[in-house]
Scaffold this motif. Structure first.
Motif, PDB file in Angstrom:
ATOM      1  N   PRO A 267       0.825  -1.207   0.000  1.00  0.00           N
ATOM      2  CA  PRO A 267       0.000   0.000   0.000  1.00  0.00           C
ATOM      3  C   PRO A 267       0.860   1.259   0.000  1.00  0.00           C
ATOM      4  O   PRO A 267       2.027   1.247   0.411  1.00  0.00           O
ATOM      5  N   THR A 320       1.421   7.795   7.753  1.00  0.00           N
ATOM      6  CA  THR A 320       0.342   6.870   7.420  1.00  0.00           C
ATOM      7  C   THR A 320       0.589   5.511   8.066  1.00  0.00           C
ATOM      8  O   THR A 320       1.712   5.205   8.499  1.00  0.00           O
ATOM      9  N   GLU A 403      -5.802  -4.091   5.650  1.00  0.00           N
ATOM     10  CA  GLU A 403      -7.180  -3.808   6.062  1.00  0.00           C
ATOM     11  C   GLU A 403      -7.460  -2.332   6.333  1.00  0.00           C
ATOM     12  O   GLU A 403      -8.611  -1.905   6.343  1.00  0.00           O
ATOM     13  N   PHE A 404      -6.417  -1.521   6.552  1.00  0.00           N
ATOM     14  CA  PHE A 404      -6.646  -0.127   6.908  1.00  0.00           C
ATOM     15  C   PHE A 404      -6.508   0.787   5.692  1.00  0.00           C
ATOM     16  O   PHE A 404      -5.771   0.491   4.745  1.00  0.00           O
ATOM     17  N   ASP A 405      -7.220   1.904   5.743  1.00  0.00           N
ATOM     18  CA  ASP A 405      -7.049   2.929   4.724  1.00  0.00           C
ATOM     19  C   ASP A 405      -5.598   3.383   4.709  1.00  0.00           C
ATOM     20  O   ASP A 405      -4.972   3.518   5.751  1.00  0.00           O
ATOM     21  N   TRP A 406      -5.057   3.623   3.523  1.00  0.00           N
ATOM     22  CA  TRP A 406      -3.621   3.900   3.417  1.00  0.00           C
ATOM     23  C   TRP A 406      -3.231   5.216   4.066  1.00  0.00           C
ATOM     24  O   TRP A 406      -2.069   5.383   4.474  1.00  0.00           O
ATOM     25  N   TYR A 407      -4.180   6.188   4.193  1.00  0.00           N
ATOM     26  CA  TYR A 407      -3.825   7.515   4.697  1.00  0.00           C
ATOM     27  C   TYR A 407      -4.391   7.814   6.083  1.00  0.00           C
ATOM     28  O   TYR A 407      -3.705   8.376   6.931  1.00  0.00           O
ATOM     29  N   LYS A 408      -5.629   7.445   6.326  1.00  0.00           N
ATOM     30  CA  LYS A 408      -6.268   7.797   7.597  1.00  0.00           C
ATOM     31  C   LYS A 408      -5.668   7.004   8.756  1.00  0.00           C
ATOM     32  O   LYS A 408      -5.174   5.891   8.584  1.00  0.00           O
TER      33      LYS A 408
END
Length: 462
Positions: A267, A320, A403-408
């Motif tokens: 990611p 990130t 599993e996580f958003d790349w930025y948030k």
């Protein structure tokens, strides 16, 4: 052999027209705090390491050989054992055993020892000292929050009609006994500096489980897509600008950027900061005695020059979730520090992981506000840091599915505020009085108040 050392230094000093001398310092500190007293089974983290090194060494001794263009220094720091600090002796920096009032010192020394040379074109340093990249308090490449780096550092700069071209190259070796394999960080930066702005690019390559080859060690090589095994490559863009009394700076630092057609499934992961410092009142730089490890550090040259007075600074950082990470432990962008500790679970050694760069690691959003005042005899700074930390840490699983958003920031998010005050007063550049207070608010408040007095002695100066 030892009896010939001092005459040898004297002869070298005279031949090279150097300033040579022996030095000794003492710096007792007392603290009132509510730090937790831990048991044998506790595994310290990087916050513990930073708290431990916020105390100066109780005593230091060494020798320095320096001239107009060069400096060689060897320094021993006689410091409290870290497990004594963690297990109840944080009320002082006295080198005494945690369960008795007997002398017991940390034996991991020296932490400062280097040689450097500098002229108008070249600066080179080799040895062990703190390193820092960029003008900000923290940095994503190298940050001086780590106790030391074993390094080779090279700077080149060439003046032209409109400004100056600059180039930097560094090699850092980490303790390979921890991973039972070599671990080397290599980096370089290149750019241009004018009278009002400085811009450049930086690239780093963390090589693990193998020794670097000539392709890695070439100062003018681009690391990206060299298809080397066990190679973690990051790159960044940095910029600095001066507008009147305002200094502005920023960096964008990236590991993987997922684009259409890319063969990697890693990611996007990046870190960035923006900051500025305003000079409100002019003044002089602080000229206290050199007693702290950080005063021996090497910092990248920037557009901004050191000066005192009253200054207001604000910085924002964001990292990130997947920054610095890899699927195998040796490939993570961490710099482990080993201690020959006394009383811990498992025996004689303790390992604490820090980061080469941003000390809070991935999945962080940080705001920093600081007000400082500096004269020749006084330095004081009031700082507040507000930290939002996601749930994903560097030791967590790295791999598909991501599993996580790349930025948030990864939910749930925890919040912490740190407030600190540091005050240093030096009446004659040979001694220093210090007062510091800090408070961390997150769950149980963590409070600390420290007072200390340091004195530097020099002998046989030439």
């Amino acid at each position: 052999m030892k009896r010939f050392l001092l005459p040898f230094l004297i002869v070298i000093s005279v031949v090279l027209s150097a300033k040579t001398g022996l030095f000794l310092s003492v710096y007792p500190v007392l603290s009132l705090n509510n730090y937790t007293v831990h048991d044998r089974g506790y595994q310290p983290d990087f916050d513990d390491l930073r708290s431990y090194f916020s105390y100066p060494a109780f005593a230091t001794a060494g020798v320095e050989l320096s001239g107009s263009n060069y400096r060689a220094l060897f320094r021993l720091d006689f410091r409290q054992d870290i497990t004594s600090f963690l297990r109840g002796r944080s009320w002082s920096n006295f080198p005494i055993r945690h369960n008795a009032y007997t002398l017991y010192m940390d034996t991991d020394l020296p932490r400062v020892g280097f040689a450097e040379f500098e002229n108008d074109f070249l600066r080179i340093s080799a040895g062990k000292r703190k390193l820092h990249f960029g003008p900000a308090t923290y940095n994503f490449v190298l940050s001086e929050t780590v106790p030391y780096f074993e390094h080779l550092w090279l700077d080149l700069g060439e003046e032209v009609l409109s400004g100056k071209y600059f180039y930097s190259f560094f090699v850092i070796s980490s303790d390979r006994s921890i991973f039972d394999s070599p671990r080397t960080l290599i980096g370089h930066s290149i750019g241009f500096e004018g009278s009002l702005a400085r811009i450049g690019i930086v690239e780093t390559n963390l090589i693990s489980n193998t020794f670097p080859d000539l392709r890695d060690m070439s100062p003018f090589m681009v690391f990206h897509n060299n298809y080397a095994k066990n190679s973690n490559v990051n790159a960044g863009l940095f910029v600095e600008s001066k507008i009147g009394s305002l200094d502005l700076y920023g960096m964008l630092y990236a590991d993987d950027i997922l684009i259409p057609g890319d063969r990697t499934e890693n990611p996007t992961s990046l870190g960035w900061y923006l900051g500025g410092e305003a000079a409100l009142i002019d003044g002089e730089s602080y000229f206290g005695p050199v007693l702290w490890d950080g005063q021996f550090g090497l910092r990248e040259k920037t557009l901004f020059r050191e000066s005192g007075g009253l200054k207001l600074k604000y910085e924002h950082y964001h990292s990130t979730p997947y920054l610095y990470n890899r699927g195998f432990e040796e490939g993570k962008y961490i710099n482990p520090i080993r201690f020959n500790a006394d009383d811990i679970e498992g025996g004689a050694y303790l390992v604490i992981n820090g980061f080469y760069g941003f000390p809070y690691g991935p999945d962080i959003s940080l705001d920093l506000l600081a007000l400082s005042y500096e004269t020749r005899k006084i330095f004081t700074e009031l700082r507040i840091e507000y930290i939002r930390q996601g749930s994903y840490r560097i030791e967590d699983f790295y791999g598909e599915p991501f599993e996580f958003d790349w930025y948030k920031l990864a939910e749930p998010i925890t919040r912490k505020a740190r407030l600190s005050l540091d005050f240093h007063y030096s009446p004659d550049e040979k001694q220093e009085f210090t007062l510091s207070a800090s408070m961390a608010l997150s769950g149980k408040p963590e409070l600390s108040l420290k007072v200390g007095y340091g004195k530097l002695f020099t002998f046989l100066k030439f």
